[in-house]
Write a protein that holds these residues in place. Structure first.
Motif, PDB file in Angstrom:
ATOM      1  N   UNK A   1      -8.356  43.975  12.065  1.00  0.00           N
ATOM      2  CA  UNK A   1      -8.439  45.547  12.322  1.00  0.00           C
ATOM      3  C   UNK A   1      -7.678  45.975  13.426  1.00  0.00           C
ATOM      4  N   UNK A   2      -8.216  45.539  14.664  1.00  0.00           N
ATOM      5  CA  UNK A   2      -7.552  45.621  16.073  1.00  0.00           C
ATOM      6  C   UNK A   2      -7.553  44.522  17.020  1.00  0.00           C
ATOM      7  N   UNK A   3      -6.252  44.240  17.646  1.00  0.00           N
ATOM      8  CA  UNK A   3      -6.227  43.021  18.667  1.00  0.00           C
ATOM      9  C   UNK A   3      -6.205  43.624  20.068  1.00  0.00           C
ATOM     10  N   UNK A   4      -7.083  43.019  20.856  1.00  0.00           N
ATOM     11  CA  UNK A   4      -7.240  43.402  22.243  1.00  0.00           C
ATOM     12  C   UNK A   4      -6.597  42.335  22.915  1.00  0.00           C
ATOM     13  N   UNK A   5      -5.543  42.765  23.796  1.00  0.00           N
ATOM     14  CA  UNK A   5      -4.894  41.659  24.613  1.00  0.00           C
ATOM     15  C   UNK A   5      -5.466  41.793  26.143  1.00  0.00           C
ATOM     16  N   UNK A   6      -5.784  40.336  26.539  1.00  0.00           N
ATOM     17  CA  UNK A   6      -6.046  40.198  27.961  1.00  0.00           C
ATOM     18  C   UNK A   6      -5.132  39.089  28.642  1.00  0.00           C
TER      19      UNK A   6
END
Ligand code: PRE
Length: 300
Positions: free
Chosen positions: A28-33
């Motif tokens: 669904x969604x990708x969070x980058x850190x």
């Protein structure tokens, strides 16, 4: 389907994972850190990540899967930072090229939440790095070695395996110790040797002349010396014991070759070269044969 995936390190490995999952319609969604705000901004601009995570609690809120794709020496710091925010139901994995040190770091950092960490290693890479190097097909037909912990549930291991399968990778399993011995021989030593050869040539007074005439043989042998020095410093030190063992064996081989060369023993040199040529041909044939049928997991 993974509703939310968090990736620490959005370069070649993490970025390609995100791209492949997106292409497969698996996320669904990708969070980058990550450490580099420039890399995160670039990854967002390229559509690799949807959101740049700034707050750890918020980033991990409702995450199905977390991938650590930063240099292995950062594993413990990242896991320590995420541990207090890690909720039940979130599975954490990594893409580190070494496994015993990663498992030890996870044990220290995660404590009672260790069961949620499934160690892994995609056997894929290139000498380029950063978000611009990330490609959706990096993992097609490539092996991903999982080194599950006794604490892991079968369901969590399967979550990680399914994500990599969606990237068209083939799942293998080894113990962390076996993994580190194998990759010391066939990945970590070759990188050390490539760096050593290029450094040696670069330090010669007539280096310019040498590089001017270096051709495809030199290019093929040293391609991997173009890889990230930080990443390979960390890998070398993390797998120091197994790498030293392989380096000593290689030095003994070189000493033997040197003696035969000095003695003008062409038959002995040819014998070694022939054995190597035969072994390499067999290896290439086996790879080509394995690439023919549709990808199947190793018998797990
Ligand atoms: O092809 C390259 O450039 C790589 O360095 C890939 C390579 C390897 O040694 O084969 C390097 C590190 C990863 O852990 C897995 C694969």
């Amino acid at each position: 389907m993974l509703n939310k995936v968090v990736i620490f390190g959005v370069g070649l490995i993490g970025g390609s994972f995100a791209r492949a999952l997106k292409q497969a319609g698996m996320v669904g969604s990708v969070v980058g850190m990550g450490r580099s705000t420039a890399s995160l901004a670039r990854a967002q601009e390229l559509g690799i990540i949807d959101v740049i995570g700034s707050d750890m609690g918020q980033a991990l809120q409702g995450a199905d899967l977390v991938l650590l794709a930063a240099p292995v020496a950062q594993t413990e710091a990242i896991l320590s930072a995420l541990a207090p925010h890690l909720q039940p139901g979130t599975v954490v994995t990594d893409a580190g090229s070494t496994k015993s040190d990663v498992v030890a770091a996870a044990q220290r950092a995660l404590g009672a939440k260790l069961a949620q960490f499934v160690p892994g290693h995609p056997i894929a890479g290139r000498e380029t790095n950063g978000p611009d190097a990330a490609i959706a097909d990096l993992y097609i037909g490539k092996k991903v070695v999982l080194t599950p912990l006794p604490e892991n549930s079968a369901a969590d291991v399967e979550t990680v395996a399914a994500a990599w399968r969606a990237c068209h990778a083939i799942i293998h399993r080894l113990s962390a110790e076996e993994h580190d011995k194998v990759f010391a021989a066939v990945s970590h030593l070759p990188h050390l040797l490539a760096y050593a050869l290029v450094d040696d040539i670069a330090n010669k007074p007539h280096a310019d002349l040498l590089f001017q005439y270096a051709a495809s043989g030199f290019r093929d042998f040293t391609r991997i010396a173009g890889s990230s020095p930080e990443m390979w410093r960390d890998i070398s030190l993390a797998n120091q014991t197994a790498l030293l063992t392989e380096l000593d064996a290689y030095l003994a081989q070189l000493t033997g070759l040197r003696a035969r060369l000095a003695a003008g023993d062409g038959a002995a040199l040819e014998g070694i070269y022939s054995n190597a040529q035969r072994a390499r041909h067999q290896w290439i044939s086996a790879i080509e044969a394995a690439e023919q049928p549709p990808a199947q997991d190793q018998a797990e």
